[in-house]
Design an enzyme around this catalytic site. Structure first.
Site, short mmCIF file in Angstrom:
data_model
loop_
_atom_site.label_atom_id
_atom_site.label_comp_id
_atom_site.label_asym_id
_atom_site.label_seq_id
_atom_site.Cartn_x
_atom_site.Cartn_y
_atom_site.Cartn_z
N LYS A 87 0.85 -1.19 0.00
CA LYS A 87 0.00 0.00 0.00
C LYS A 87 0.88 1.24 0.00
O LYS A 87 1.76 1.40 0.86
CB LYS A 87 -0.87 -0.05 1.26
C1 E4P Z 1 -8.03 1.57 4.33
O1 E4P Z 1 -7.46 1.15 3.40
C2 E4P Z 1 -7.99 2.97 4.77
O2 E4P Z 1 -6.72 3.29 5.28
C3 E4P Z 1 -9.07 3.16 5.79
O3 E4P Z 1 -10.27 2.67 5.24
C4 E4P Z 1 -9.23 4.59 6.29
O4 E4P Z 1 -10.40 4.65 7.07
P1 E4P Z 1 -10.73 5.87 8.04
O5 E4P Z 1 -10.95 7.09 7.20
O6 E4P Z 1 -11.97 5.46 8.76
O7 E4P Z 1 -9.55 6.04 8.96
#
Ligand code: E4P
Length: 218
Positions: A87
């Site tokens: 990622k």
């Molecule tokens: C996942 O890949 C993301 O980092 C995550 O969904 C972010 O979510 P949030 O905005 O609730 O922190």
């Protein structure tokens, strides 16, 4: 639509996996910190532990923000387990890293995406997944689901292979809306997944069936 759980909590990952409908896991540095996983060795072991629970893709995020750092970290993460997807944030060096990984057979999830333009660059660089953050856009009075719809439409029109992974899903209705918008994947908290099961008519119907059965069968 594929279904990922958005957590680093092993218990929740097991619970979602036991439902039999889980296709993968996404994590981020905040989610890892929430589980108090610290130190490079422990963090890497935690990713392997997650891979050993689920069958699908597991996103592991780089911490470095410069290209060299991202490349080194991403290669090390990808080598941990075949299910790992690296990622990478949607920055200038992040896009270069996505392109490098894509050219070298390493799968990527381009994260922190908040616009169609960012999604275009992620797709052009060959990202496996692009992660538009629905909830964080909603938080600033911008329609997050509408961005999912736009990206899905453009990717289909231009036949990009990048999968749209709706992230920052906050509740059950977001899942339904992203499903309708054509997202390839939704990554969700366990509570939002479990919310899909809830319907008062299911509960009432089941109670009635059991009561009727008991009347006759004792
Ligand atoms: C996942 O890949 C993301 O980092 C995550 O969904 C972010 O979510 P949030 O905005 O609730 O922190």
């Amino acid at each position: 639509m594929k279904f990922f759980i958005d957590t680093a909590n092993l218990e929740q990952i097991r619970e979602a996996n036991d439902l039999g409908v889980l296709d993968g896991v996404t994590t981020n540095p905040s989610l890892m910190a929430k589980e108090h996983i610290k130190g490079e060795a422990n963090i890497r072991q935690h990713y392997v532990d997650i891979c050993n629970i689920v069958k699908g893709d597991v996103s592991a995020e780089v911490i470095a923000t410069d290209l060299d750092g991202m490349l080194k970290e991403g290669q090390a993460l990808a080598a941990l387990h075949p299910q790992i997807v690296v990622k990478v944030p949607c920055t200038k060096d992040g896009i270069k890293a996505v392109k490098h990984f894509s050219d070298n057979g390493i799968r990527t999830n381009c994260t922190l995406v908040f616009s169609l333009g960012q999604a275009l660059l992620a797709a052009k660089a060959g990202a496996t997944y692009v992660s538009p953050f629905v909830g964080r856009l909603d938080d600033i009075s911008t329609d997050g689901v509408e961005l999912i719809r736009q990206i899905v439409g453009v990717y289909q029109y231009y036949e990009f292979g990048t999968q749209v992974l709706a992230a920052s899903i906050r509740h059950t209705m977001h899942i339904i809306q992203c499903l309708e918008a054509g997202a390839d994947v939704a990554t969700c908290p366990l509570s939002a997944i479990m919310g899909l099961l809830k319907h008062p008519l299911t509960d009432a119907g089941l109670a009635q069936f059991l009561a009727d059965h008991k009347k006759v069968n004792g």
